[in-house]
Enzyme design. Sequence first.
Site, mmCIF file in Angstrom:
data_model
loop_
_atom_site.group_PDB
_atom_site.id
_atom_site.type_symbol
_atom_site.label_atom_id
_atom_site.label_comp_id
_atom_site.label_asym_id
_atom_site.label_seq_id
_atom_site.Cartn_x
_atom_site.Cartn_y
_atom_site.Cartn_z
ATOM 1 N N HIS A 249 0.860 -1.197 0.000
ATOM 2 C CA HIS A 249 0.000 0.000 0.000
ATOM 3 C C HIS A 249 0.887 1.234 0.000
ATOM 4 C CE1 HIS A 249 -3.224 2.792 1.087
ATOM 5 N NE2 HIS A 249 -4.056 1.831 0.713
ATOM 6 N N ASP B 147 -7.963 -5.288 -0.187
ATOM 7 C CA ASP B 147 -8.422 -6.192 -1.257
ATOM 8 C C ASP B 147 -8.054 -7.647 -1.021
ATOM 9 O OD1 ASP B 147 -7.658 -3.456 -3.317
ATOM 10 O OD2 ASP B 147 -9.660 -4.279 -3.001
HETATM 11 C C1 SDX Z 1 -6.234 -0.039 -3.056
HETATM 12 O O1 SDX Z 1 -4.436 4.455 -2.112
HETATM 13 C C2 SDX Z 1 -5.398 3.853 -1.495
HETATM 14 O O2 SDX Z 1 -5.829 4.227 -0.434
HETATM 15 C C3 SDX Z 1 -5.949 2.650 -2.245
HETATM 16 C C4 SDX Z 1 -6.966 1.801 -1.503
HETATM 17 C C5 SDX Z 1 -8.266 2.551 -1.244
HETATM 18 O O3 SDX Z 1 -8.974 2.221 -0.280
HETATM 19 O O4 SDX Z 1 -8.624 3.423 -2.081
HETATM 20 O O5 SDX Z 1 -6.446 1.380 -0.258
HETATM 21 C C6 SDX Z 1 -7.372 0.568 -2.318
HETATM 22 O O6 SDX Z 1 -6.015 0.305 -4.183
HETATM 23 C C7 SDX Z 1 -5.350 -1.030 -2.340
HETATM 24 C C8 SDX Z 1 -4.155 -1.537 -3.233
HETATM 25 C C9 SDX Z 1 -4.653 -2.631 -4.145
HETATM 26 N N1 SDX Z 1 -3.602 -3.027 -5.109
HETATM 27 C C10 SDX Z 1 -2.920 -4.181 -4.971
HETATM 28 O O7 SDX Z 1 -3.090 -4.969 -4.051
HETATM 29 C C11 SDX Z 1 -1.929 -4.440 -6.112
HETATM 30 C C12 SDX Z 1 -0.611 -5.004 -5.536
HETATM 31 N N2 SDX Z 1 0.058 -3.916 -4.809
HETATM 32 C C13 SDX Z 1 1.074 -3.171 -5.509
HETATM 33 O O8 SDX Z 1 0.920 -3.059 -6.882
HETATM 34 C C14 SDX Z 1 1.503 -1.901 -4.761
HETATM 35 O O9 SDX Z 1 1.778 -2.272 -3.473
HETATM 36 C C15 SDX Z 1 0.579 -0.708 -4.736
HETATM 37 C C16 SDX Z 1 0.102 -0.329 -6.097
HETATM 38 C C17 SDX Z 1 -0.607 -0.955 -3.859
HETATM 39 C C18 SDX Z 1 1.351 0.474 -4.125
HETATM 40 O O10 SDX Z 1 2.333 0.832 -5.035
HETATM 41 P P1 SDX Z 1 3.497 1.882 -4.639
HETATM 42 O O11 SDX Z 1 3.149 2.661 -3.443
HETATM 43 O O12 SDX Z 1 3.854 2.630 -5.879
HETATM 44 O O13 SDX Z 1 4.677 0.955 -4.187
HETATM 45 P P2 SDX Z 1 5.840 0.465 -5.135
HETATM 46 O O14 SDX Z 1 5.250 -0.180 -6.352
HETATM 47 O O15 SDX Z 1 6.813 1.580 -5.313
HETATM 48 O O16 SDX Z 1 6.470 -0.688 -4.220
HETATM 49 C C19 SDX Z 1 7.532 -0.415 -3.325
HETATM 50 C C20 SDX Z 1 8.368 -1.694 -3.337
HETATM 51 C C21 SDX Z 1 8.835 -2.094 -4.738
HETATM 52 O O17 SDX Z 1 10.001 -2.852 -4.598
HETATM 53 P P3 SDX Z 1 11.462 -2.080 -4.687
HETATM 54 O O18 SDX Z 1 11.432 -1.230 -5.944
HETATM 55 O O19 SDX Z 1 11.578 -1.282 -3.416
HETATM 56 O O20 SDX Z 1 12.458 -3.209 -4.775
HETATM 57 O O21 SDX Z 1 7.545 -2.782 -2.880
HETATM 58 C C22 SDX Z 1 7.395 -3.732 -3.934
HETATM 59 C C23 SDX Z 1 7.747 -3.012 -5.219
HETATM 60 O O22 SDX Z 1 8.217 -3.938 -6.206
HETATM 61 N N3 SDX Z 1 5.994 -4.182 -3.928
HETATM 62 C C24 SDX Z 1 5.594 -5.439 -4.125
HETATM 63 C C25 SDX Z 1 4.199 -5.408 -3.981
HETATM 64 N N4 SDX Z 1 3.801 -4.156 -3.716
HETATM 65 C C26 SDX Z 1 4.913 -3.401 -3.697
HETATM 66 N N5 SDX Z 1 6.270 -6.571 -4.395
HETATM 67 C C27 SDX Z 1 5.522 -7.693 -4.533
HETATM 68 N N6 SDX Z 1 4.163 -7.758 -4.424
HETATM 69 C C28 SDX Z 1 3.477 -6.624 -4.146
HETATM 70 N N7 SDX Z 1 2.140 -6.665 -4.037
#
Ligand code: SDX
Length: 424
Positions: A301, A358
């Site tokens: 998140h 989710d």
């Molecule tokens: C919702 O914003 C809100 O409030 C949203 C929400 C709401 O109520 O409206 O809470 C609802 O959208 C929840 C999120 C649902 N999406 C997912 O579950 C999809 C999987 N999650 C990721 O795609 C990600 O965590 C996000 C999109 C939720 C957040 O993305 P960010 O903040 O841009 O984080 P990032 O992609 O920069 O990740 C930081 C690090 C990265 O690794 P490094 O570059 O540091 O090596 O964490 C890793 C990412 O690769 N990472 C994950 C991961 N989520 C982040 N690695 C593996 N699996 C994951 N799910």
Amino acid sequence: MTSAKISVGEKDYELPLVVGSENEVGIDMTKFRAQSGVISLDPGFGSTGSCQSAITFINGEEGVLRYRGYPIEDIAENASFAEVSYMLIYGNLPNKTQLEEFSSKLTQHSLIHEDMKKFYEGFPASAHPMAVLSSMVGSLATYYPEKDEDGFDLNIIRLLAKAKTIAAFAYKRSIGQPFIYPQNNLSYCGNFLNMMFAVPSEPYTVDPVLEAALNKLLILHADHEQNCSTSTVRLVGSSHANMFASMAAGICALWGPLHGGANQKVIEQLKYIQRSGEDLQKFVDRAKDKNDDFRLMGFGHRVYKNFDPRARILKKSCDQVLSKLGVDDPLLDIAKKLEEVALNDEYFVSRRLYPNVDFYSGIIYRAMGIPTNMFTVMFALGRLPGWIAHWYEMRQDTSTRIGRPRQIYTGPAARDFVPVAKRG
Ligand code: SDX
């Protein structure tokens, strides 16, 4: 601490600070470009606030979520979705009279214009219900004015009341069953369940377990400050586009698998893991592999760097609802084991990646008999009062300016046009 100093080259600029009611601090950048000719650059807006808002407070480090000051744990257990919708939009929990009037209006306005039913005939039965929902919500603007003489209140009622009917009709259309009309003797949640699952040939009784579970799910999704879809609603609304158009835009933003679309992806991912019969560590390792686009959907998140309080509530609800319904879903066991493996893995621990809203919600929707492709529609129905609250807060603030971010250009310098005959 009342100001921030930014040095650009040899020049220093002093900028005022804005401090919120929970002591969050922001640098007011409003005049910075005019003073310095320089902009701040923050793709994804991880360090950028778009507005000041009194609706929802999140402390991501501590896993705190409050709607208008009420902790999510309290309202999820004790309130109705109608109460929470009123409170988000108008600022306080309604008194008995206000709640009765609000609920009665939601009931009275649940029908959609009979002519709107014809729109469904144009959609293929296989249409994703989020495409139907966004189209139908946007189409409400063809029936209702931008606002009534008393302002936006009647359209707020129309939107909240009709969205659940539009959603249920989309489901009925997809399975080739006749539309079931809303019943005035049912609650918001009971009406939705009846419209989804009743059939003309036999009576349908709303199961109180399902009604209570749906009520909690909708409340847990009702608002989440400046997330992607709410920011979309605010941006579209800042051009003074009408409420229906702004909400249709929010629905489209929510559909993305990185946002609300994740709840559908979680279940699809758990089914994929189940079919594979593989060790869960393999999938956790794939999620860590930068060369593999596999991510643990429902994990991570932008704001929560601790447990998402909604995921904690939903995990507990899964056990309660499934046992009350006598449902034993192997996907729940897989989800719990996957969570345990991930939360003991340094990659997830160091990045503070926890289950989000989710991760468990789809398990409950499944137990309720809601099809997977309707999960994000359920998220949208829950989020609607939050979107409306933010749109309404923004439109009530006459100082709001149209949202128009700047950029840093990286394309070619000025060059002369060359006629096609002379191009190489
Ligand atoms: C919702 O914003 C809100 O409030 C949203 C929400 C709401 O109520 O409206 O809470 C609802 O959208 C929840 C999120 C649902 N999406 C997912 O579950 C999809 C999987 N999650 C990721 O795609 C990600 O965590 C996000 C999109 C939720 C957040 O993305 P960010 O903040 O841009 O984080 P990032 O992609 O920069 O990740 C930081 C690090 C990265 O690794 P490094 O570059 O540091 O090596 O964490 C890793 C990412 O690769 N990472 C994950 C991961 N989520 C982040 N690695 C593996 N699996 C994951 N799910």
